[in-house]
Design a protein around this motif. Structure first.
Motif, PDB file in Angstrom:
ATOM      1  N   ILE A  97      18.742   0.406  18.691  1.00 27.08           N
ATOM      2  CA  ILE A  97      17.752   0.298  17.591  1.00 27.08           C
ATOM      3  C   ILE A  97      16.342   0.330  18.192  1.00 27.08           C
ATOM      4  O   ILE A  97      16.040  -0.409  19.139  1.00 27.08           O
ATOM      5  N   VAL A  98      15.484   1.177  17.569  1.00 20.07           N
ATOM      6  CA  VAL A  98      14.085   1.310  18.027  1.00 20.07           C
ATOM      7  C   VAL A  98      13.165   1.010  16.831  1.00 20.07           C
ATOM      8  O   VAL A  98      13.325   1.596  15.745  1.00 20.07           O
ATOM      9  N   TYR A  99      12.171   0.113  17.030  1.00 18.66           N
ATOM     10  CA  TYR A  99      11.183  -0.199  15.965  1.00 18.66           C
ATOM     11  C   TYR A  99       9.984   0.726  16.125  1.00 18.66           C
ATOM     12  O   TYR A  99       9.372   0.795  17.203  1.00 18.66           O
ATOM     13  N   VAL A 100       9.667   1.380  15.064  1.00 19.23           N
ATOM     14  CA  VAL A 100       8.527   2.313  15.055  1.00 19.23           C
ATOM     15  C   VAL A 100       7.444   1.755  14.120  1.00 19.23           C
ATOM     16  O   VAL A 100       7.730   1.395  12.969  1.00 19.23           O
ATOM     17  N   THR A 101       6.194   1.702  14.613  1.00 25.63           N
ATOM     18  CA  THR A 101       5.056   1.228  13.815  1.00 25.63           C
ATOM     19  C   THR A 101       4.231   2.432  13.352  1.00 25.63           C
ATOM     20  O   THR A 101       3.785   3.235  14.193  1.00 25.63           O
ATOM     21  N   VAL A 102       4.003   2.503  12.055  1.00 26.43           N
ATOM     22  CA  VAL A 102       3.145   3.559  11.481  1.00 26.43           C
ATOM     23  C   VAL A 102       1.818   2.903  11.073  1.00 26.43           C
ATOM     24  O   VAL A 102       1.782   2.057  10.169  1.00 26.43           O
ATOM     25  N   GLN A 103       0.753   3.293  11.733  1.00 27.09           N
ATOM     26  CA  GLN A 103      -0.567   2.709  11.431  1.00 27.09           C
ATOM     27  C   GLN A 103      -1.266   3.516  10.323  1.00 27.09           C
ATOM     28  O   GLN A 103      -1.100   4.731  10.221  1.00 27.09           O
ATOM     29  N   GLU A 104      -2.116   2.771   9.502  1.00 31.49           N
ATOM     30  CA  GLU A 104      -2.868   3.433   8.428  1.00 31.49           C
ATOM     31  C   GLU A 104      -3.959   4.310   9.024  1.00 31.49           C
ATOM     32  O   GLU A 104      -4.697   3.878   9.911  1.00 31.49           O
ATOM     33  N   LEU A 105      -4.038   5.506   8.484  1.00 31.94           N
ATOM     34  CA  LEU A 105      -5.149   6.373   8.873  1.00 31.94           C
ATOM     35  C   LEU A 105      -6.432   5.869   8.233  1.00 31.94           C
ATOM     36  O   LEU A 105      -7.498   5.892   8.845  1.00 31.94           O
ATOM     37  N   PHE A 106      -6.316   5.410   7.012  1.00 29.88           N
ATOM     38  CA  PHE A 106      -7.416   4.742   6.291  1.00 29.88           C
ATOM     39  C   PHE A 106      -6.753   3.842   5.248  1.00 29.88           C
ATOM     40  O   PHE A 106      -5.600   4.044   4.859  1.00 29.88           O
ATOM     41  N   SER A 107      -7.505   2.886   4.844  1.00 30.67           N
ATOM     42  CA  SER A 107      -6.944   1.908   3.923  1.00 30.67           C
ATOM     43  C   SER A 107      -6.813   2.485   2.520  1.00 30.67           C
ATOM     44  O   SER A 107      -7.373   3.539   2.205  1.00 30.67           O
ATOM     45  N   THR A 108      -6.063   1.780   1.697  1.00 27.22           N
ATOM     46  CA  THR A 108      -5.964   2.174   0.288  1.00 27.22           C
ATOM     47  C   THR A 108      -7.335   2.018  -0.364  1.00 27.22           C
ATOM     48  O   THR A 108      -7.992   0.969  -0.221  1.00 27.22           O
ATOM     49  N   PRO A 109      -7.836   3.046  -1.095  1.00 24.75           N
ATOM     50  CA  PRO A 109      -9.200   2.958  -1.676  1.00 24.75           C
ATOM     51  C   PRO A 109      -9.324   1.809  -2.682  1.00 24.75           C
ATOM     52  O   PRO A 109      -8.361   1.439  -3.359  1.00 24.75           O
ATOM     53  N   THR A 110     -10.519   1.314  -2.735  1.00 21.92           N
ATOM     54  CA  THR A 110     -10.872   0.283  -3.726  1.00 21.92           C
ATOM     55  C   THR A 110     -12.030   0.811  -4.570  1.00 21.92           C
ATOM     56  O   THR A 110     -13.078   1.198  -4.013  1.00 21.92           O
ATOM     57  N   LEU A 111     -11.856   0.818  -5.868  1.00 20.66           N
ATOM     58  CA  LEU A 111     -12.921   1.298  -6.766  1.00 20.66           C
ATOM     59  C   LEU A 111     -13.780   0.119  -7.194  1.00 20.66           C
ATOM     60  O   LEU A 111     -13.275  -0.897  -7.703  1.00 20.66           O
ATOM     61  N   SER A 188      -6.616   4.599  -5.611  1.00 17.77           N
ATOM     62  CA  SER A 188      -7.038   3.211  -5.842  1.00 17.77           C
ATOM     63  C   SER A 188      -6.368   2.657  -7.084  1.00 17.77           C
ATOM     64  O   SER A 188      -5.775   3.391  -7.888  1.00 17.77           O
ATOM     65  N   ALA A 189      -6.516   1.387  -7.227  1.00 15.92           N
ATOM     66  CA  ALA A 189      -6.072   0.749  -8.469  1.00 15.92           C
ATOM     67  C   ALA A 189      -7.064   1.075  -9.582  1.00 15.92           C
ATOM     68  O   ALA A 189      -8.247   1.371  -9.330  1.00 15.92           O
ATOM     69  N   GLY A 190      -6.607   1.006 -10.804  1.00 14.86           N
ATOM     70  CA  GLY A 190      -7.484   1.304 -11.933  1.00 14.86           C
ATOM     71  C   GLY A 190      -8.425   0.163 -12.265  1.00 14.86           C
ATOM     72  O   GLY A 190      -8.090  -1.010 -12.119  1.00 14.86           O
TER      73      GLY A 190
END
Length: 558
Positions: A97-111, A188-190
């Motif tokens: 078993i191998v754990y793979v980490t996926v990092q955010e390229l940019f965060s989820t937008p906030t309006l 983003s969220a509404g």
């Protein structure tokens, strides 16, 4: 023996077909969103192909693939949610078993919206799409949506949008951030933005008399409710789509003395001082009716009996009526003196100098658009009276006239006596008895006898000759009718002195009064004073109305 040993060796290997087990290899244990993740499931089976399956968190992410020398898998990771435990199996034999980490390229937008609360129409509204970047320049593009509809045709690299808030821009907003080169898109969220009214729609209120008659005050009020604190408004009033001249800061417009041409369709507009928000009111139809003019009244000042040479005024007035009102002055019903249209309720016509032609019947008529035909006033009959001297003035002048006449008469008598060489005898009057002084007749003396010496030329030579023994003088006080005898004033009194023979001359042409026998001791010369008349207005009055004074004789000289 050797064959048997080989068989014993092959049988165990057929039962355990994978040599050395199954191994999962990962090129990188940490990747960014949008990167490719490479997985390799390694094993060795030279006799048959095994079914290989890849798992993430014990959940298959691929279907079984047959391979005998291992299997490779490339996965495009799009989200940090793809981080987890990866594993593969070959013929049901599990790998490591191998754990793979996926990092955010940019965060989820906030309006975010500014202002965040209480957004009023007319204010500047700013919406921004905020993200936190983990990598360098990734070429983000932003898009904004209201109620699911894009606000722009194309995405922009600018992560915010500014505009003027209005009631129409209320709705649910969200934004999207996209890294097109890595195929990473986040939403983003509404956020619900509700734009409030800064002020209400104006309501035009019209205040006018119940009968909507002209001449009344017309007041227009633009009624507005203000919701935004510290908001200032400007007002514009219009009639038939034409702006009226009104103070912009005032919510009311007042028109004094409204006329029929002020009828029309009115409305008002309210506009915020610090923005372009403006709202139009409802329309109100205003119809004005004219007030019929009242019956006029005519007044003559100072009265209906005027004095010749004075000034007078004639006033025509009404109590009510819509302006403009047309006034017309009449004399003797058919002669128009003056006509004038005015907004006033009274008009005055002046007579600068009253004369005989000023006499007559005066009236006026009025009308306006609400009155047909003309309304006639009362009739005032004007009489003109001539100027006259008072009896007091004539009485004041009498002593001076008598004295001057006496001096002239005595001078003539003295001169006559001196030329004849006679002594200064005293003449007595021709009355009965020596003690009484005769009284001349009180009959009226004609104007020709008293007023003009030339009238004496009609008498006989015996009466007028200069060598007669006795002369007398006559003083007449009357109104001059001869320009040669008067000054510029037509009412100046003057005197006439006549010296005639006392034996034949009479007063006022009455010679019989003096044709009596001469008494013994009576003087040959005497001076009499003729009747003093107070004439009026150039002698226009009848003779029997003239004021006749007394007749005096001169006193005897010693």
């Amino acid at each position: 023996m050797k064959s048997l040993c080989l068989l014993l060796i092959l049988v165990p290997m057929t039962h355990h077909w994978i040599i050395g087990g199954v191994t999962l290899n990962v090129d990188r244990s940490s990747v960014y969103e949008g990167d490719n993740l490479h997985l390799e499931c390694q094993y060795l089976n030279i006799f048959s192909k095994e079914v290989v399956t890849f798992y993430k968190d014990k959940i298959p992410i691929t279907t079984g693939v047959r391979a005998n020398l291992g299997q490779r898998l490339r996965i495009k990771v799009h989200s940090s949610k793809e981080s987890g435990f990866y594993q593969c199996t070959a013929d049901k034999e599990e790998s490591n078993i191998v754990y793979v980490t996926v990092q955010e390229l940019f965060s989820t937008p906030t309006l975010r919206a500014e202002p965040a609360t209480d957004v009023f129409e007319g204010q500047r509204l700013k919406v921004a799409c905020r993200v936190a970047r983990s990598a360098g320049d990734i070429g983000l593009q932003y898009s904004f949506y209201r109620d699911g509809t894009p606000l722009d045709f194309h995405a922009s690299s600018v992560g915010e949008r500014t505009g003027v808030a209005s009631l129409q821009v209320s709705g649910s907003y969200h934004c999207e951030a996209d890294a097109p080169r890595r195929a990473v898109l986040k939403r983003s969220a509404g956020v619900h933005i509700a734009v409030k009214q800064a002020f209400s729609k104006p309501t035009l209120k019209v205040e006018l008399g119940a009968r909507s008659l002209t001449g009344q005050q017309l007041k227009l009020t633009c009624v507005v409710q203000i919701f935004r604190p510290s908001l200032s408004l400007r007002y514009t009033f219009s009639k038939d789509s034409q702006a009226l001249d009104a103070a912009p800061r005032e919510s009311s417009y007042v028109l004094e003395g409204a006329r029929t041409n002020d009828s029309g369709v009115y409305n008002c507009e309210a506009k915020a001082v610090d923005s372009k928000v403006k709202k139009l009111s409802n329309q109100v139809l205003v119809t004005l009716r004219r007030i019929p003019v009242s019956k006029p009244e005519l007044i003559v000042q100072p009265g209906d009996k005027l004095t010749e040479g004075d000034t007078a005024s004639i006033t025509c007035s009404v109590s009510n009526g819509s302006s403009p009102i047309t006034y017309t002055f009449h004399k003797n019903f058919n002669k128009e003196l003056h006509s004038e249209t005015s907004n006033l309720t009274r008009i005055t016509y002046g007579i600068s100098k009253v004369n005989e032609s000023s006499e007559g019947n005066y009236s006026c008529s009025v009308t306006n658009d609400g009155t047909k035909p003309f309304l006639q006033s009362n009739v005032v009959t004007v009489a003109v009276v001539a100027h006259s001297y008072t009896l007091a003035k004539a009485t004041t002048a009498l002593p001076l006239l008598l004295i001057s006449a006496a001096i002239v008469a005595l001078a003539f008598v003295k001169l006559r006596k001196k030329s004849r060489g006679n002594s200064a005898d005293v003449c007595t009057s021709q009355g009965e008895g020596t003690g009484d002084r005769p009284r001349p007749s009180r009959e009226e003396t004609s104007a020709s006898d008293v007023g003009h010496p030339a009238a004496r030329s009609n008498q006989s030579d015996a009466d007028t000759e200069t060598d007669a023994n006795v002369f007398y003088s006559v003083i007449a006080v009357t109104t001059s009718t001869n320009a040669a005898d008067t000054e510029t004033d037509a009412n100046v009194f003057y005197s006439v002195i006549a010296v005639t023979n006392s034996t034949n001359a009479g007063i006022g042409g009455d010679a019989s009064r003096w044709d009596q026998p001469k008494q013994e001791g009576q003087a040959d010369y005497s001076v009499s004073y003729a009747a003093l008349r107070h004439g009026k207005n150039g002698g226009d009055l009848p003779r029997d109305q003239l004021d006749e004074g007394r007749i005096y004789e001169n006193l005897p000289r010693n």
